[in-house]
Design an enzyme around this catalytic site. Structure first.
Site, PDB file in Angstrom:
ATOM      1  N   SER A 129       0.811  -1.213   0.000  1.00  0.00           N
ATOM      2  CA  SER A 129       0.000   0.000   0.000  1.00  0.00           C
ATOM      3  C   SER A 129       0.845   1.263   0.000  1.00  0.00           C
ATOM      4  O   SER A 129       0.372   2.329  -0.397  1.00  0.00           O
ATOM      5  CB  SER A 129      -0.937   0.003   1.216  1.00  0.00           C
ATOM      6  N   ILE A 130       2.098   1.175   0.452  1.00  0.00           N
ATOM      7  CA  ILE A 130       2.955   2.347   0.561  1.00  0.00           C
ATOM      8  C   ILE A 130       4.008   2.398  -0.544  1.00  0.00           C
ATOM      9  O   ILE A 130       4.341   3.463  -1.055  1.00  0.00           O
ATOM     10  CB  ILE A 130       3.642   2.384   1.942  1.00  0.00           C
ATOM     11  N   GLN A 132       6.490  -0.168  -3.673  1.00  0.00           N
ATOM     12  CA  GLN A 132       6.692  -1.433  -4.370  1.00  0.00           C
ATOM     13  C   GLN A 132       8.179  -1.622  -4.632  1.00  0.00           C
ATOM     14  O   GLN A 132       8.965  -0.664  -4.579  1.00  0.00           O
ATOM     15  CB  GLN A 132       5.891  -1.498  -5.665  1.00  0.00           C
ATOM     16  N   ASP A 282       6.773  -5.960  12.590  1.00  0.00           N
ATOM     17  CA  ASP A 282       5.871  -6.382  11.515  1.00  0.00           C
ATOM     18  C   ASP A 282       6.319  -7.752  11.003  1.00  0.00           C
ATOM     19  O   ASP A 282       6.479  -7.965   9.806  1.00  0.00           O
ATOM     20  CB  ASP A 282       5.890  -5.349  10.386  1.00  0.00           C
TER      21      ASP A 282
END
Length: 518
Positions: A129-130, A132, A282
């Site tokens: 989402s932020i 690539q 994460d």
């Protein structure tokens, strides 16, 4: 106009997936519940609430998907079914065009891509989402991974965050129960996470710190950053070769010792948290691989360092005292620590909190990981926390989230793994360093430079004080001198006895804390 159109689209998605009914039904006042039933009329809302919320966030786009991921970590605020469903949000989103990625890279470096990289793969290998990721090769032959920030993210994020803040204010005004969930604080926490992830240079610095911390452990590999090519929008790092940790059968076929891999994961986690106070927050299977190269066979490979948790010495000391109390099964002390730290109101009854903590934890001691779920334990603790209005600290929420990730990895790799038995040797060493004799020695060693500088200055400082007193126009020089000598003698005696008592107090406290706990 653009913001109004975006708000209209959000309202349509909310109505389509019945999120208005989900929100209103959680309110206690009877008129609100009646309004929720009216909102449900005429719409087919057969799917469970958590599923509808997850699907709505996916339709609203990457920013809301990321918000759902962050919200899923706040299990102290959500019902269990909704929290479980939000954890299923995938970070895989459609990639943006390769031409845009090339333009962003050229803008970051101020020169064409072919002057920076000998080869640049246009097809991305990962898309989130932020940002690539593209693989590339430098002119010196090094193979690297290039992480590129999505174009226009800051503007989109600020617009959506403004809408989320407005929604949070509305929710707080509608219900007193909703105010307990602190929606504005949750949005503020999400704002911080997002802006931290938008600065890729910060992520590169996190990776470098984690690489230094883990270098001597020889259990995990962290890619090296190519600092000459790292900017806020584009970072370049060493390309890592590994097998995703979720492909357990493939790892086993390659000869990896799966039970050892599970134990190593526990060791890595506890080392990052309790030794360094700096941990990868994460650690889901998508960010963890395993090396099959001969010289690093069986080592973990960590990726994606946008979310990093940190613990201060105060946090670590608080956790140390809680571990001592938990392993002694001294739930009263755990309850007292919650009150002393300000996590619960001062008027909370210790015996009631103690009973709630005992009910959560006692059934889970001395059982293998396959028979328990740390997620269930945490869930019950969070339910108890709502009852006692416990204020969960953000850094410890990240720690709890990471612990859940570790549990998931442990179950996937080795269902027979006993987490506590595996962690016990490490915890014993760590407790020794935190509250044992070694901690006392370390504290004295850390303070020694200050004492070494202060003690030689003491005679001069005392002499200056005497001269300053002697210059005062008192009854006579002799009387002043005798008075000051007596006063200085009393001060020195008080200093010596006080210092001796202080040292003995520290020794006694450390000795009491170092009593056997296992």
């Amino acid at each position: 106009m653009r913001r109004l159109l975006r708000l209209s689209f959000i309202v349509l998605i909310v109505l389509r997936y019945g999120l208005d009914e989900l929100l209103l039904s959680s309110f206690r006042p009877r008129p609100m519940r009646l309004l929720a039933r009216l909102a449900r009329a005429g719409r087919r809302l057969d799917a469970p609430p958590g599923v509808r919320l997850r699907e709505a966030l996916e339709r609203l786009g990457p920013i809301f998907v990321k918000f759902g991921q962050v919200l899923s970590t706040r299990r102290d605020l959500l019902p269990p079914d909704i929290a479980d469903e939000l954890t299923r949000l995938q970070d895989r989103v459609p990639p943006f065009p390769a031409e845009q990625a090339l333009r962003l890279v050229e803008r970051a470096y101020g020169r064409p891509v072919d002057r920076v990289f000998a080869r640049f793969e246009r097809e991305p290998v990962a898309s989130a989402s932020i940002a690539q990721v593209h693989f590339a090769t430098l002119y010196d032959g090094r193979e690297v991974a290039v992480k590129v920030l999505r174009p226009g993210m800051l503007k989109v994020i600020d617009e959506d965050l403004g809408l989320l803040r407005t929604l949070a204010r509305w929710v707080e005004r509608l219900s007193a129960d909703a105010r307990r969930l602190k929606p504005r604080e949750v949005v503020a926490e999400f704002d911080k996470y997002l802006h931290d992830e938008l600065d890729l240079l910060r992520e590169a610095a996190n990776a470098a710190q984690l690489r230094r911390n883990m270098e001597d452990l020889k259990l995990v590999m962290v890619p090296e950053m190519v600092w000459d090519l790292c900017t806020e929008q584009v970072i370049v790092m060493e390309r890592m070769y590994g097998v995703p940790i979720g492909q357990v059968q493939r790892l086993a076929d390659a000869g990896v010792d799966i039970p050892k891999l599970a134990r190593d994961g526990v060791t890595i986690f506890f080392t990052q948290v309790f030794r360094d106070g700096f941990f990868h927050a994460d650690m889901h299977p998508g960010n963890i691989q395993v090396s099959l190269a001969p010289d690093t066979f069986g080592r973990y490979i960590a990726l994606d360092f946008g979310i990093i948790g940190t613990l201060t010495e105060v946090d670590k000391d608080y956790l140390a005292q809680n571990f001592v109390a938990f392993f002694r099964r001294d739930y009263k002390r755990v309850a007292e620590l919650h009150v002393e730290s300000g996590w619960v109101p001062r008027h909370t009854r210790i015996d009631e909190l103690e009973s709630a903590i005992r009910a959560c934890c006692e059934p889970h001691f001395d059982r293998p990981l396959k028979d328990i779920s740390l997620g269930q334990v945490l869930m019950r603790l969070f339910q108890a926390s709502r009852r006692f209005n416990v204020e969960i600290q953000p850094q410890l929420v990240l720690l709890q989230k990471t612990l859940l990730n570790i549990e998931g990895l442990g179950r996937q790799l080795d269902p027979e793994l006993d987490l506590w038995s595996t962690a016990r040797p490490f915890l014993e060493r760590w407790m020794d360093e935190q509250v044992g004799w070694r901690a006392l020695i370390n504290e004295l060693r850390d303070e020694a430079p200050r004492y070494a500088k202060l003690l030689p200055e003491m005679p001069r400082l005392l002499h200056q004080a005497l001269l300053h007193r002697a210059e005062r126009p008192l009854e006579g020089e002799m009387q002043v001198l005798v008075h000051e000598l007596r006063r200085t003698n009393r001060m020195l005696q008080a200093l010596i006895y006080g210092g001796l008592g202080f040292v003995l107090g520290i020794v006694a406290a450390k000795f009491a804390a170092y009593l056997p706990i296992f």
